[in-house]
Design a protein around this motif. Sequence first.
Motif, short mmCIF file in Angstrom:
data_model
loop_
_atom_site.label_atom_id
_atom_site.label_comp_id
_atom_site.label_asym_id
_atom_site.label_seq_id
_atom_site.Cartn_x
_atom_site.Cartn_y
_atom_site.Cartn_z
N ASP A 350 0.24 8.68 2.99
CA ASP A 350 -0.82 8.06 2.21
C ASP A 350 -0.16 7.51 0.94
O ASP A 350 0.37 8.30 0.13
N PRO A 351 -0.19 6.19 0.73
CA PRO A 351 0.57 5.64 -0.41
C PRO A 351 0.04 6.09 -1.76
O PRO A 351 0.74 5.98 -2.77
N ARG A 352 -1.20 6.65 -1.78
CA ARG A 352 -1.75 7.10 -3.07
C ARG A 352 -1.24 8.50 -3.42
O ARG A 352 -1.34 8.93 -4.56
N ASP A 353 -0.73 9.22 -2.42
CA ASP A 353 -0.30 10.60 -2.63
C ASP A 353 1.20 10.63 -2.94
O ASP A 353 2.03 10.89 -2.07
N LEU A 354 1.52 10.35 -4.20
CA LEU A 354 2.93 10.22 -4.58
C LEU A 354 3.72 11.50 -4.32
O LEU A 354 4.89 11.46 -3.92
N ASP A 355 3.06 12.66 -4.53
CA ASP A 355 3.76 13.93 -4.31
C ASP A 355 4.17 14.06 -2.85
O ASP A 355 5.27 14.50 -2.53
N ASP A 356 3.26 13.68 -1.96
CA ASP A 356 3.58 13.81 -0.54
C ASP A 356 4.68 12.82 -0.12
O ASP A 356 5.58 13.17 0.64
#
Length: 403
Positions: A350-356
């Motif tokens: 998911d491009p919004r989940d920078l941590d992931d």
Amino acid sequence: MFNTLEDYRGIIGDDVIAGIHAKARRLLGRRVLHVNSTYQGGGVAELLASLVPLTNDAGVDADWRILLGTYDFFDVTKRFHNALQGGTVELDERALEFYEETNRAFAGWAQLDRDVVIVHDPQPLPLIRYFKKRQPWVWRCHIDLSDPDPRLWHYLKGFILRYDVMLVSHPDYLHEDLPVPQRIVHPAIDPLAAKNIALDDEELARILARENIPLDKPLMTQVSRFDPWKDPLGVVEVFKKVREEVDCRLVLCGSMASDDPEGFVIYEQVAQSARELIDSGDVIVIAKDSPSLFINALQRVSSVILQKSTREGFGLTVAEAMWKGKPVVASHVGGIPLQITHGKTGFLVDPRDLDDVARVVIELLRDPELRDTIGAQAREAVREKFLITRLLSDYLDVLNDVL
Ligand code: UDP
């Protein structure tokens, strides 16, 4: 020097080559014209540079014309591009007039008298209105059309209705409200183009030294135009997280496509947000038209390839890296999931989940075996579905249908 179909025998096998010749049989000597708006700097130009000569080699006469536009014209069409991909747009009369006038002027001196005309993307879409239509016209849209701005879609539909068929890259881009035949054609890469050809260690070292790319630390790389939808700023944020755990460098490589005036603005923003990292050499930003061999070498020496797009019609860079046996960490958007099977041939995030995103990159940087396994599977997936010979075969199907 252009490749011929024979050159691909060792990569895809004789059956595929024979299949292409069989599909070309009814079309021999017919004349096809592709029209787009740039000769370099994006996926469409990349595709046509290989597709056109190979179509000729199959015995179907293919040609390529480029619609000439000014900065102001491309400013309008880039706004269209953004609005088709889910952004909003101010549709002022002047912009629309300018769009149509540029197409009308081009039609005043271009001859498109072929058996089929294939128009790529919105820039030359209105051309069909300014010619006496004597042949099938195909509109090939490479953009993510899943959620277009309704007013712009309504306006563009006025032109699309005149076409014989619309081609898109993904089932989500088909439109029930468009009473025109629609088909899916996936883009593809050319394994024998300079962008993808095999390079030995000596060539790699020479090409990278010329561009001052140090190889003392692992590289994570994104190759993409400086475009808000490719989210280079987000890539820098991910890198900041990754380097807290693993010592590595980030390379952001983006050419300035002549039909994308937004590039300079986004580049400036990236330079600003990564200033200290750029000064220390940990982030390398390349903003120029790099030779294909350099992009090839860069993808080959990178440990992880990122494609952190928030929208992506298809994303040729993903297939390019996969073909080179690289693990790609890419957003679960647009055409990317068509290419990557999560956990097998790459990783979808998911491009919004920078941590992931950072977590997956770190895992790959720490695990060379995982990188090799994913990379090998990725290469086979591209061989199966996304090589230029398959695209040629798909286009021959379309031509057989419309002629
Ligand atoms: N590309 C390039 N130099 C760059 C950036 C991109 O040659 O600095 C190429 C890239 O290798 C790929 C194409 O431009 O072949 C981009 O295609 P893609 O479908 O990924 O994105 P688009 O730019 O068409 O949105």
